[in-house]
Design a protein around this motif. Sequence first.
Motif, PDB file in Angstrom:
ATOM      1  N   ARG A 119       0.828  -1.203   0.000  1.00 41.21           N
ATOM      2  CA  ARG A 119       0.000   0.000   0.000  1.00 41.21           C
ATOM      3  C   ARG A 119       0.871   1.265   0.000  1.00 41.21           C
ATOM      4  O   ARG A 119       0.630   2.224  -0.724  1.00 41.21           O
ATOM      5  CB  ARG A 119      -0.931  -0.008   1.211  1.00 41.21           C
ATOM      6  CG  ARG A 119      -1.494   1.348   1.610  1.00 41.21           C
ATOM      7  CD  ARG A 119      -2.455   1.904   0.565  1.00 41.21           C
ATOM      8  NE  ARG A 119      -2.427   3.359   0.513  1.00 41.21           N
ATOM      9  CZ  ARG A 119      -3.377   4.142   0.986  1.00 41.21           C
ATOM     10  NH1 ARG A 119      -4.443   3.618   1.538  1.00 41.21           N
ATOM     11  NH2 ARG A 119      -3.262   5.444   0.876  1.00 41.21           N
ATOM     12  N   LEU A 120       1.908   1.283   0.851  1.00 42.66           N
ATOM     13  CA  LEU A 120       2.717   2.493   0.980  1.00 42.66           C
ATOM     14  C   LEU A 120       3.586   2.728  -0.262  1.00 42.66           C
ATOM     15  O   LEU A 120       3.786   3.855  -0.691  1.00 42.66           O
ATOM     16  CB  LEU A 120       3.573   2.408   2.247  1.00 42.66           C
ATOM     17  CG  LEU A 120       2.707   2.384   3.524  1.00 42.66           C
ATOM     18  CD1 LEU A 120       3.520   1.978   4.740  1.00 42.66           C
ATOM     19  CD2 LEU A 120       2.044   3.740   3.744  1.00 42.66           C
ATOM     20  N   ALA A 121       4.070   1.635  -0.848  1.00 42.14           N
ATOM     21  CA  ALA A 121       4.846   1.766  -2.078  1.00 42.14           C
ATOM     22  C   ALA A 121       3.950   2.284  -3.197  1.00 42.14           C
ATOM     23  O   ALA A 121       4.345   3.119  -4.009  1.00 42.14           O
ATOM     24  CB  ALA A 121       5.450   0.422  -2.459  1.00 42.14           C
ATOM     25  N   PHE A 122       2.738   1.791  -3.214  1.00 42.03           N
ATOM     26  CA  PHE A 122       1.769   2.243  -4.215  1.00 42.03           C
ATOM     27  C   PHE A 122       1.595   3.754  -4.105  1.00 42.03           C
ATOM     28  O   PHE A 122       1.590   4.476  -5.107  1.00 42.03           O
ATOM     29  CB  PHE A 122       0.441   1.522  -3.990  1.00 42.03           C
ATOM     30  CG  PHE A 122      -0.535   1.703  -5.114  1.00 42.03           C
ATOM     31  CD1 PHE A 122      -0.588   0.798  -6.158  1.00 42.03           C
ATOM     32  CD2 PHE A 122      -1.404   2.794  -5.128  1.00 42.03           C
ATOM     33  CE1 PHE A 122      -1.482   0.969  -7.197  1.00 42.03           C
ATOM     34  CE2 PHE A 122      -2.289   2.967  -6.163  1.00 42.03           C
ATOM     35  CZ  PHE A 122      -2.335   2.054  -7.210  1.00 42.03           C
ATOM     36  N   ASP A 123       1.471   4.238  -2.876  1.00 46.72           N
ATOM     37  CA  ASP A 123       1.311   5.683  -2.646  1.00 46.72           C
ATOM     38  C   ASP A 123       2.496   6.490  -3.158  1.00 46.72           C
ATOM     39  O   ASP A 123       2.352   7.614  -3.599  1.00 46.72           O
ATOM     40  CB  ASP A 123       1.166   5.967  -1.141  1.00 46.72           C
ATOM     41  CG  ASP A 123      -0.243   5.707  -0.651  1.00 46.72           C
ATOM     42  OD1 ASP A 123      -1.003   5.050  -1.403  1.00 46.72           O
ATOM     43  OD2 ASP A 123      -0.585   6.150   0.452  1.00 46.72           O
TER      44      ASP A 123
END
Length: 776
Positions: free
Chosen positions: A280-284
């Motif tokens: 999720r955080l990498a996606f952001d």
Amino acid sequence: MGYRSLPPARRKQWIEDTLQALRPEGDRAPRRTPITQRNAGSTATRRAAQPALRPAAPRPPSADAVARLGVDAPVTALKRAPFALAVKFDKLGVRSVRDLLLLFPRRHADYGDPVPVSQLEFGREQTVRVQVWTAKERRMGFRMRATEATVGDATGMMRCVWFNQPWVAKQLPTNAEIVVSGRVSEHRGRPQFENPEWEPWSDDLLHTGRLVPVYPLTAGLQSRTVRRVMREALDRFVHLLPDTLPANTRSRLGLLPLAQAVAQMHYPADRAALDAARKRLAFDELLPIQLTMLLRRRMFQTTAPAEPAPISPAVERGFLASLPFTLTGAQERVLFDVLNDLRKPVPMSRLVEGDVGSGKTVIAAAALLAAAENGRQSVMMAPTEILAEQHFRTLKQLFSANGYGPLDGSALVATAEPPFLARPLRIALLTGSAKARDRKLLHDALERGEIDVACGTHALIQGEVRFHDLGVAVVDEQHRFGVMQRAALREKGSMAAHTPHMLVMTATPIPRTLALTIYGDLDVSVIDELPPGREPVETRWMGPDDRAEAEAFVREQVEQGRQAFIICPLVDESETLDVKSATAEYERLRTTVFPDLRLELLHGRMPPKQKDAVMRRFHAGEADILVSTSVIEVGIDVPNATVMLIEGADRFGLAQLHQFRGRVGRGAGKSWCLLLADDPGEEARARLELMERTTDGFRLAEADMEQRGPGQFFGTKQSGLPGLKVARLSDVKLIELTRSEAEHILDADPSLVAPEHAALNAQVRALLDSVVDEEH
Ligand code: ADP
Ligand code: MG
């Protein structure tokens, strides 16, 4: 100012006043409140007894302020982060609670669930839940004080030692129930823990018995402390982090809500939860980058159409037939892509990627020729003057009546008469060191359309340069330029109604996914084949004792009619010093080592005419050895050179070494690269060994990115790619996922004006701005 002249008492007052002034409005304590009233509790009383000795630490923000600021509150809003700790966090760049929440662990230690003492295995990282039997402070050898404890459960007992931590003993009362995690070692045949993590048993363990976060540390900030503060920050603030991802995207892709992802990133329930959080955080991190790239691409492809510049079959055939070689399969494929783009009314925006020596120049030349056939101007921009000058010479050769004719590189404008084109071509060279008068003449000629092909450095994109009708722009060795320089070149052309076709070339072998991220506004073609007859350059790392041997080898090659480069070491990144050391090295080589050979010296401070003359003589075989600073790093092409000797090789990065090595092995026959390094450190040693092992640019690029991160590999100017904290550029699937999602979002909302895209819009704008800032 004047602080130093104040007496101590006034200094204290000055500091207090200043701290007051710095506090947010509404959060200011009334002036000159006695310290005793500001701090409740016993410490305050103790301090009050000696008020002159300590400056007042800033108070934590008021509850009101914290409620108003939310995650933007300073870390001192946390009970567990007093001022002294805040100062340490500041060194890590952590000021607000938000910063703290986004201070992700470097890794997690996996201590696993507690096991019975009887099941401990030597050498493994494990956890036990035990009772304290005894715990006492002990002297161990000279000056060392430690805590030694005996602990146990129903299945057995064991020893725990904390060296240099005598105070732990006081924290371990008999019968206390604690959890201990660490690597199991052996003491008299029984298991023991040395300096283990431990904490009292609870439902919510912070340091043991689970995946425990390990944080980047600064002096004086212990992981234990960070974990405790983080726990409080998570409990009180994580739900206040605004989730910027559109809900639709999140649910469709099954990504965690932000608060949950951040919480799991610190204290994951298990590996799967950690992976989900990271995703999720990498996606952001990646989504705004992809959006920016796609937006940029859409902007220039839709706002101004391009004028097609189709090459005719006759001209193409004539050009290819005039070459002294046939194209490789890879070159043919890439040429097809490029010429095909040029037929369209959409501006070409293509990256040609090919390792050093793969033959990119001739592809560029064909694109320039296509422009010329359609009566339009073209430019070829290079990162250094030496390379621009070489392109000028090469183009003159490629387009001249006699194919590869004699070289005459001194004039700034040349007329070529290619037999395969119905008209003559005017080719010009424009670099920063052109004389004012020449520059004026060139500018005028460009503006009037009297020049067909202009080679040069970024002097080509300076403010006062105007083109009559720019049809095709080529940027060579793109990795040396930023995105905005590319954009500036494009704008130069768009002053007319049409956007120029743009071709950028790089020898930096970028994995395709990475290319999509960094050069996401470009189509990509890869020349993945070297011309036939090339042997891999044999590379050897040599110590200081081998210098004589290396020099003897250079002599041997020269005696066989070959030529050699000798690169002088970088001196503290200062060009002046580089020039001095190169000059000294040249003198040494010329007078003592190779007095009978023909040596030339090349460095960045020479007047351009002189540089050009040196390169021309070396190219024509009138010199045996070219002693140079790192200025010849990119692009230089002298097929007869077979030795590249690099002094101080440990000072150069992998990408640079690979570029240097690419200067040889460009003709038929074997070439050598000799890396001289006196006393390389560990990382340099790894680089040199890797250079010996592989000539594959892709592998080197990957290794270099692992060692130093992508920013380093591409240089600081690299195209506004922000530092990535969570995303890994090797995660192909995720990069592709963000890209397709970015396309999806833009299809539905091309300018990101929908309310749910407001946050993304702001991020994209910031990225666009940061790229602009970097260039100004
Ligand atoms: P780079 O991709 O590093 O810019 P260049 O375009 O400078 O490479 O080409 C390297 C050398 O290879 C040049 O001397 C060029 O003339 C030669 N060359 C290019 N294409 C071929 C080919 N198909 N066959 C043989 N030699 C080639
Ligand atoms: Mg090149």
